[in-house]
Design a protein around this motif. Structure first.
Motif, PDB file in Angstrom:
ATOM      1  N   ASN A  61      17.630   5.401   7.807  1.00 21.69           N
ATOM      2  CA  ASN A  61      16.647   3.918   7.509  1.00 21.69           C
ATOM      3  C   ASN A  61      16.401   4.607   5.556  1.00 21.69           C
ATOM      4  O   ASN A  61      15.236   5.638   5.662  1.00 21.69           O
ATOM      5  N   PRO A  62      17.185   4.832   4.325  1.00 23.21           N
ATOM      6  CA  PRO A  62      16.579   4.636   2.566  1.00 23.21           C
ATOM      7  C   PRO A  62      15.418   3.527   2.862  1.00 23.21           C
ATOM      8  O   PRO A  62      13.980   4.905   2.171  1.00 23.21           O
ATOM      9  N   PHE A  63      14.491   2.728   3.259  1.00 22.98           N
ATOM     10  CA  PHE A  63      14.085   2.193   2.983  1.00 22.98           C
ATOM     11  C   PHE A  63      12.013   3.583   3.485  1.00 22.98           C
ATOM     12  O   PHE A  63      11.248   3.213   3.009  1.00 22.98           O
ATOM     13  N   GLU A  64      12.547   4.242   4.907  1.00 29.21           N
ATOM     14  CA  GLU A  64      11.927   4.478   5.443  1.00 29.21           C
ATOM     15  C   GLU A  64      11.755   6.616   4.727  1.00 29.21           C
ATOM     16  O   GLU A  64      10.056   6.850   5.229  1.00 29.21           O
ATOM     17  N   ASN A  65      11.786   6.619   3.804  1.00 24.71           N
ATOM     18  CA  ASN A  65      12.050   7.896   3.337  1.00 24.71           C
ATOM     19  C   ASN A  65      12.121   7.647   1.719  1.00 24.71           C
ATOM     20  O   ASN A  65      11.278   8.949   0.896  1.00 24.71           O
ATOM     21  N   THR A  71       4.378   6.439  -4.939  1.00 25.42           N
ATOM     22  CA  THR A  71       2.973   6.451  -4.817  1.00 25.42           C
ATOM     23  C   THR A  71       1.791   5.617  -5.128  1.00 25.42           C
ATOM     24  O   THR A  71       1.156   4.962  -4.237  1.00 25.42           O
ATOM     25  N   HIS A  72       2.970   4.364  -5.366  1.00 25.56           N
ATOM     26  CA  HIS A  72       2.024   2.863  -6.120  1.00 25.56           C
ATOM     27  C   HIS A  72       2.949   2.494  -5.751  1.00 25.56           C
ATOM     28  O   HIS A  72       3.581   1.713  -7.014  1.00 25.56           O
ATOM     29  N   PRO A  73       3.190   1.395  -4.167  1.00 17.97           N
ATOM     30  CA  PRO A  73       4.342   0.860  -3.971  1.00 17.97           C
ATOM     31  C   PRO A  73       4.264  -0.303  -4.513  1.00 17.97           C
ATOM     32  O   PRO A  73       2.992  -1.207  -4.386  1.00 17.97           O
ATOM     33  N   THR A 111       3.411  -4.662  -3.798  1.00 17.04           N
ATOM     34  CA  THR A 111       3.977  -6.095  -2.342  1.00 17.04           C
ATOM     35  C   THR A 111       6.041  -6.790  -3.307  1.00 17.04           C
ATOM     36  O   THR A 111       5.599  -6.888  -4.128  1.00 17.04           O
ATOM     37  N   ASP A 112       5.459  -8.208  -2.188  1.00 17.90           N
ATOM     38  CA  ASP A 112       6.752  -9.203  -2.336  1.00 17.90           C
ATOM     39  C   ASP A 112       6.071  -9.643  -3.699  1.00 17.90           C
ATOM     40  O   ASP A 112       6.632 -10.148  -4.938  1.00 17.90           O
ATOM     41  N   MET A 113       4.315  -9.789  -3.474  1.00 18.99           N
ATOM     42  CA  MET A 113       4.083 -10.582  -4.647  1.00 18.99           C
ATOM     43  C   MET A 113       4.601 -10.185  -6.502  1.00 18.99           C
ATOM     44  O   MET A 113       4.339 -10.030  -6.738  1.00 18.99           O
ATOM     45  N   GLU A 114       3.750  -9.197  -6.034  1.00 18.59           N
ATOM     46  CA  GLU A 114       4.167  -7.958  -7.142  1.00 18.59           C
ATOM     47  C   GLU A 114       5.336  -8.151  -7.925  1.00 18.59           C
ATOM     48  O   GLU A 114       5.901  -7.453  -8.993  1.00 18.59           O
ATOM     49  N   THR A 115       6.398  -7.731  -6.747  1.00 21.27           N
ATOM     50  CA  THR A 115       7.593  -7.624  -7.335  1.00 21.27           C
ATOM     51  C   THR A 115       8.022  -8.824  -8.369  1.00 21.27           C
ATOM     52  O   THR A 115       8.943  -9.349  -8.996  1.00 21.27           O
ATOM     53  N   LEU A 116       7.457  -9.989  -7.373  1.00 16.51           N
ATOM     54  CA  LEU A 116       7.819 -11.131  -7.973  1.00 16.51           C
ATOM     55  C   LEU A 116       7.776 -11.458  -9.383  1.00 16.51           C
ATOM     56  O   LEU A 116       8.463 -11.811 -10.650  1.00 16.51           O
ATOM     57  N   VAL A 117       6.245 -10.911  -9.262  1.00 21.57           N
ATOM     58  CA  VAL A 117       5.644 -10.821 -10.734  1.00 21.57           C
ATOM     59  C   VAL A 117       6.320 -10.501 -11.668  1.00 21.57           C
ATOM     60  O   VAL A 117       6.732 -11.083 -13.128  1.00 21.57           O
ATOM     61  N   HIS A 118       6.738  -9.364 -11.490  1.00 23.73           N
ATOM     62  CA  HIS A 118       7.399  -8.510 -12.414  1.00 23.73           C
ATOM     63  C   HIS A 118       9.227  -9.162 -12.845  1.00 23.73           C
ATOM     64  O   HIS A 118       9.362  -8.725 -13.615  1.00 23.73           O
ATOM     65  N   ASN A 176      11.200   0.007  -5.808  1.00 27.50           N
ATOM     66  CA  ASN A 176       9.675   0.288  -6.125  1.00 27.50           C
ATOM     67  C   ASN A 176       8.657  -0.570  -4.344  1.00 27.50           C
ATOM     68  O   ASN A 176       7.748  -0.318  -5.037  1.00 27.50           O
ATOM     69  N   MET A 177       9.401  -1.315  -4.164  1.00 26.80           N
ATOM     70  CA  MET A 177       8.693  -1.896  -3.113  1.00 26.80           C
ATOM     71  C   MET A 177       8.187  -1.377  -1.743  1.00 26.80           C
ATOM     72  O   MET A 177       8.773  -0.736  -1.551  1.00 26.80           O
ATOM     73  N   LYS A 178       7.681  -1.560  -1.295  1.00 23.81           N
ATOM     74  CA  LYS A 178       6.885  -1.426  -0.335  1.00 23.81           C
ATOM     75  C   LYS A 178       7.678  -1.538   0.792  1.00 23.81           C
ATOM     76  O   LYS A 178       7.435  -1.455   1.852  1.00 23.81           O
ATOM     77  N   ASN A 179       7.700  -3.477   1.152  1.00 17.78           N
ATOM     78  CA  ASN A 179       8.834  -4.091   2.264  1.00 17.78           C
ATOM     79  C   ASN A 179       9.993  -4.628   0.975  1.00 17.78           C
ATOM     80  O   ASN A 179      10.740  -5.559   1.375  1.00 17.78           O
ATOM     81  N   PRO A 180      11.054  -3.207   0.488  1.00 17.32           N
ATOM     82  CA  PRO A 180      12.439  -3.080   0.333  1.00 17.32           C
ATOM     83  C   PRO A 180      13.111  -4.268   0.729  1.00 17.32           C
ATOM     84  O   PRO A 180      14.874  -5.425   0.835  1.00 17.32           O
ATOM     85  N   GLN A 181      12.951  -4.302   1.978  1.00 12.81           N
ATOM     86  CA  GLN A 181      14.218  -5.217   3.058  1.00 12.81           C
ATOM     87  C   GLN A 181      14.041  -7.017   2.813  1.00 12.81           C
ATOM     88  O   GLN A 181      14.981  -7.490   3.143  1.00 12.81           O
TER      89      GLN A 181
END
Length: 567
Positions: A146-150, A154-156, A158-165, A376-381
């Motif tokens: 599971n690539p997400f678990e590996n 340092t500073h992942p 969140t979904d909302m932060e990724t949406l803003v970016h 860089n997402m905390k929950n890339p799925q």
């Protein structure tokens, strides 16, 4: 102690040379034995160890040593009786290959690039630049990884932060050019086509991210960038395509650099054109726009001498505030006293559609930042889920662009200019302030846009400068800024410039390359599906990109030539 360690190292080096000599003689003899048909020779595995002193740590007990290694250590101890023996640690310099020759070569082709992803040693082979975590796995073997678990972040985000970016990366100066796109498409056709192209671009981003996830599992890597995805796809694809992996990486990086440098040139023309209109109204100087472009050279050089991205963050915040306020005030002017819908063309002439395509795809395409955000997402799925960050963000972007384009063309008709701010009334002080705000915002955004191509170029050439690297980097920065100013001064016509960059770079990066990557990734497993629908779907996307590339480039060149004749 160091003299004793030096003797041990010398002994190991002498033995290493003898081993290499024997290997060369063995390999040459095996080649001479080939007389009938070529056979894949099994590579001779050579492991070189370096003896390094370590006074504090105990000698490793878990490593399996050969009898020759142990004899060498015993001889060294006999030659130095009664002395304090330094602990000698065996360090493997070259990895040992195991298994069949074909699998060895396939696995060993993965070399160095991001070894810190999995905390593995950097290893190099066959000119590749990818970390050798393990050999390429098929989908069944890689199913447990599971690539997400590996991912070690340092500073992942969140979904909302990724949406803003994502919104910040996609909502740029292109929104100001959308009304011009509708001039070349018509009011209603432009609205429908903008939504359709937005959906296609979003789907191509889905393709790229899905292929990235598949390849991460196959290569046992936690994350991949855009160019990395292309390289791994070719390395893990059919045997005949493996040799093109470095070429695929180079082409994507090349188009990314051209795209971003071209955007920097467009930003310069945006700023200079808005400054010229304000200055012409208050000073009645009516200088050529090229003079304003050249006046920006020194400020741009000073701004782009900043090498650290964190120091550019305040400029990004200021630019976001200014461009947000500027677009808001511009919409206020647009929606005031709108004419009837019947006064505008529903569908424009066919020969103008390539200009529409190039402008829209330039405005919409944010594929250059997508992989960085997903990695860089905390929950890339959740990035490509339903509704998902990508679908939500791109829906907002497409709706905003379609709205601004529709209303801008409805307001100003065929008089719409390359930037909608240039249509605001020159006698209104607030409108003039908007132009200055937009100019300052885009000027500051130049530094952020400039950062990425500079990093790509510098990482590929800094190895040539063993000394004076700082001076070399500053020289490159200044030279690249001068190049963008020269290009902007040579091609100051905003509309065709935007179409050219969109047609040449973003039709390839956003449409053709994701389709090619999926074809290579899915070639063997899981295949192209029933009736080869994956193949035909990607062929359509590639042809769509090629048509946009060719027609958009041709029309842009014609527009530039007509503009030069007028001058």
């Amino acid at each position: 102690m160091f003299r004793e360690a030096g003797k041990a190292v010398s002994c190991a080096v002498t033995r290493r040379e003898s081993v290499f000599r024997a290997v060369r003689e063995n390999f040459a003899g095996r080649v001479r034995e080939q007389t009938v048909s070529p056979v894949l020779l099994r590579p001779v595995s050579v492991v070189v160890y370096c003896l390094t002193p370590n006074r504090d740590d105990p000698p490793p007990s878990s490593r399996t040593r050969t009898s020759a290694d142990q004899g060498e250590m015993d001889n060294y101890k006999k030659k130095t009786p009664g002395r304090v023996q330094p602990h000698l640690e065996y360090t493997q310099i070259r990895p040992q290959l195991t298994g069949s020759s074909k699998s060895e070569l396939t696995g060993y082709i993965f070399g160095r690039m991001k070894s810190d992803m999995n905390d593995v040693p950097v290893q190099t082979a066959a000119g590749s630049t990818l970390p050798l975590v393990d050999m390429i796995k098929d989908d069944e073997e890689a199913g447990t990884y599971n690539p997400f678990e590996n991912r070690k972040l340092t500073h992942p985000t969140t979904d909302m932060e990724t949406l803003v970016h994502l919104l910040k990366g996609s909502l740029g100066s292109g929104i100001l050019a959308m009304p011009l796109a509708f001039v070349n498409a018509g009011l209603w056709f432009g609205l429908v086509a903008t939504i359709a192209i937005g959906a296609i671009c979003t789907y191509c981003i889905h393709i790229l991210v899905r292929c990235s996830h598949v390849l991460c599992r196959r290569a046992q890597l936690p994350s991949l960038g855009f160019a990395d995805v292309a390289e791994v796809a070719f390395l893990a694809g059919p045997e005949s395509l493996k040799k093109y992996s470095r070429l695929a990486r180079f082409i994507i990086n090349l188009f990314l650099v051209i795209d971003l440098v071209g955007c920097c040139c467009i930003y310069i023309v945006f700023v200079a054109t808005n400054l010229k209109q304000v200055a012409d109204h208050y000073t009645h100087s009516y200088w050529d726009v090229r003079i304003y472009i050249l006046m920006l050279l020194v400020p741009l050089i000073l701004l782009n001498l900043i090498r650290k991205l964190k120091y550019l963050t305040p400029f990004s915040l200021i630019a976001n505030v200014l461009i947000g306020a500027g677009v808001g005030i511009t919409l206020y002017y647009i929606v005031t006293d709108l004419p009837a819908l019947s006064e505008r063309k529903a569908v424009a002439e066919v020969q103008h559609l390539p200009m529409f395509f190039g402008t829209v795809i330039f405005a919409l395409e944010g594929i250059g930042v997508v992989m960085s955000l997903e990695n860089n997402m905390k929950n890339p799925q959740n990035f490509i889920g339903c509704p998902g960050v990508l679908n939500t963000g791109m829906s907002v972007v497409v709706m905003l662009y379609a709205t601004v384009g529709f209303l801008g063309y409805l307001k100003y008709g065929d008089e719409t200019k390359g930037s909608i701010t240039l249509n605001l009334p020159v006698e209104d002080v607030l409108a003039q302030m908007v132009k200055l705000m937009i100019a300052v915002a885009i000027f500051l955004t130049y530094a952020l846009q400039f950062y990425v191509p500079m990093e790509i170029i510098w990482k590929n050439i800094k190895g040539n400068f063993n000394e004076h690297q700082n001076a070399a980097e500053y020289t490159l920065r200044i030279g690249l800024v001068i190049l963008t100013v020269i290009i902007a001064a040579a091609l100051p016509n905003l509309g065709p410039f935007i179409t050219l960059i969109g047609a040449v770079c973003l039709s390839t990066l956003g449409l053709m390359f994701p389709a090619v990557i999926e074809l290579v990734t899915m070639y063997e497993k899981p295949g192209y599906g029933r009736f080869n629908w994956v193949l035909w779907k990607n062929v359509f996307l590639i042809l769509f990109g090629v048509v946009g590339f060719v027609t958009g480039t041709y029309v842009s060149i014609v527009e530039f030539s007509e503009h030069l004749e007028e001058v």
